[in-house]
Write an enzyme that holds these catalytic residues in place. Structure first.
Site, PDB file in Angstrom:
ATOM      1  N   HIS A 146      18.674  43.939  75.488  1.00  8.42           N
ATOM      2  CA  HIS A 146      20.006  43.377  75.180  1.00  8.42           C
ATOM      3  C   HIS A 146      21.022  44.503  75.369  1.00  8.42           C
ATOM      4  O   HIS A 146      21.069  45.133  76.422  1.00  8.42           O
ATOM      5  CB  HIS A 146      19.937  42.810  73.749  1.00  8.42           C
ATOM      6  N   HIS A 152      19.346  38.486  84.288  1.00  6.50           N
ATOM      7  CA  HIS A 152      19.981  37.803  83.158  1.00  6.50           C
ATOM      8  C   HIS A 152      19.298  36.475  82.914  1.00  6.50           C
ATOM      9  O   HIS A 152      18.900  35.805  83.860  1.00  6.50           O
ATOM     10  CB  HIS A 152      21.481  37.582  83.431  1.00  6.50           C
ATOM     11  N   ASP A 210      25.894  45.310  81.700  1.00  2.00           N
ATOM     12  CA  ASP A 210      25.556  46.680  81.293  1.00  2.00           C
ATOM     13  C   ASP A 210      25.535  47.677  82.451  1.00  2.00           C
ATOM     14  O   ASP A 210      25.610  48.881  82.222  1.00  2.00           O
ATOM     15  CB  ASP A 210      24.187  46.697  80.600  1.00  2.00           C
TER      16      ASP A 210
END
Ligand SMILES: CC(C)(COP(=O)(O)OP(=O)(O)OC[C@H]1O[C@@H](n2cnc3c(N)ncnc32)[C@H](O)[C@@H]1OP(=O)(O)O)[C@@H](O)C(=O)NCCC(=O)NCCS
Length: 378
Positions: free
Chosen positions: A222, A262, A313
């Site tokens: 995450h 994802h 990210d």
């Protein structure tokens, strides 16, 4: 009622109704309260976006001013929290410190046990302001530097950078940080938000829900992925490896590349589009394009070879590195943005609550299994 798990990791399961965030993973659309993330990234601010998430609509000028004032007035920490930060062992990571400090904040919040809508909103103002302060103060303490008091004339992004670095941040740095906060603020039922809603739904309290959410965000699958990206880039730089060869060997060893893939997006994560641009522009501005170039080479290879796209990210790592931020602050920075979304979900959950208690598909020994007395066991 279905007694069969639809997919490992609850893939594709709709677990709540919510009016906060809508994502179309096939088309790469993300919206907060129906407003496209591209519009928010280009025109909004963290304060305005947080207002939108909490109130369901954009503020007018007066409402925004009041919201900004309320958030800046919430910049205060009980001295016992600062004392606690001083006594944390050096081995602790800033994300662990944030998690523990947020839990301790409840001791000093007069609204701790009040789960009314008004008290929850007050607590969320406090937490949003205090989490940014905790990250900045802890970073200075661990470096042996003086704590920088908050500046109430600055917006949230600028005050964070001010308290972190002790120098007035440049306009570019503030704009970059503010946009990063907008992009990370909310993302439907991601793991940490789901954790927050589950905790809130037991009628526990806001601080417990946010503490649990921080614990979930910390994991490398995450929010922890942004630190994973930068550690990989640092390693490539340090060893002088070719970036593509480096990730090729990771893939050959069946390792995952942080910042790619994802659960929901089957195309480019719309947040990555902005972060890529930010990373490139900042790098050019700072005369330090190596992180962007390295990232881009890796992205092109992973796109082509694995058909995987960069997520939020991937380019936040090189963006924060170019801003001169320490790598172990990346995930805490994610948290101090995502508090906006966690708060919206906790408030929404508690405004119309029912305990969240799913079932498991049982795959253990068939019932009834025999209870064998101890002396008869092999
Ligand atoms: C985000 C993530 C956890 C989603 O997980 P998921 O929906 O459960 O998807 P899976 O892990 O089952 O991945 C599906 C396939 O793609 C591969 N894959 C997914 N992400 C990958 C990555 N980052 N690097 C290499 N392979 C990856 C998996 O190995 C798997 O391949 P397989 O079917 O051959 O076994 C996953 O993509 C990941 O671990 N990414 C890296 C961590 C990260 O960046 N997290 C931040 C998310 S915003």
């Amino acid at each position: 009622m279905s007694t069969v798990a639809d997919g490992k990791g609850l893939e594709g399961v709709v677990a709540a109704t919510s009016g906060i965030c809508w994502i179309d993973g096939e088309a790469g659309i993300l919206s907060y309260r129906g407003i496209d993330i591209h519009d928010l990234a280009e025109h909004s601010t963290f304060e305005e976006t947080t207002y939108l998430l909490w109130n369901g609509e954009l503020p007018n000028e007066l409402a925004l001013r009041e919201f900004q004032t309320q958030l800046s007035l919430a910049r205060g920490l009980d001295f016992r929290i600062v004392d606690m930060l001083r006594s944390i062992p050096a081995s602790a990571t800033p994300m662990e410190v944030l998690r523990t400090a947020v839990s301790a904040l409840s001791f000093y919040d007069a609204d701790e046990k009040d789960n009314s809508h008004e008290a929850n909103v007050r607590k969320c103002f406090h937490l949003t302001a205090q989490m940014a302060m905790i990250v900045a103060i802890y970073d200075r303490l661990r470096k042996g530097l003086e704590i920088v008091p908050p500046d109430r004339s600055l917006n949230h992004a600028a005050n964070f950078l001010w308290m972190l670095n002790g120098i007035k941040p440049s306009e570019t740095a503030v704009k970059t940080m503010d946009m990063a906060l907008v992009l990370h603020a909310e993302h439907e039922l991601n793991a940490s938000t789901f954790a927050a809603r589950v905790i809130a739904a037991t009628l526990s309290d806001v601080h417990s829900a946010v503490t649990g959410a921080i614990g979930a965000l910390k994991g490398p699958l995450h929010g922890g992925a942004n630190e994973g990206v930068m550690r990989m880039l640092y390693d490539i730089d340090r060893t002088g490896a070719d970036p593509v060869e480096y990730v090729k060997s990771m893939l050959a060893a069946r390792q995952k590349i942080s910042g790619f893939g994802h659960r929901v997006y089957k195309t480019e994560d719309p947040r990555a589009t902005h972060l890529r641009k930010m990373s490139e522009a900042l790098g050019e501005d700072a005369g330090q394009t190596k992180w962007y170039k390295m990232s881009r080479a890796i992205e092109l290879y992973i796109n082509a070879d694995k058909k995987l796209n960069a997520n939020v990210d991937f380019y936040s790592a090189s963006t924060y590195a170019t801003l001169g931020i320490d790598v172990d602050l990346y995930t805490p920075i994610f948290a101090l943005s995502r508090i906006a979304g966690w708060a919206a979900h906790i408030i929404e959950q508690l405004d119309d609550n029912r305990l969240i208690r799913p079932r498991a598909e049982y795959v253990g020994p068939p019932y009834p299994a025999v209870y064998v007395p101890m002396d008869a066991r092999g």
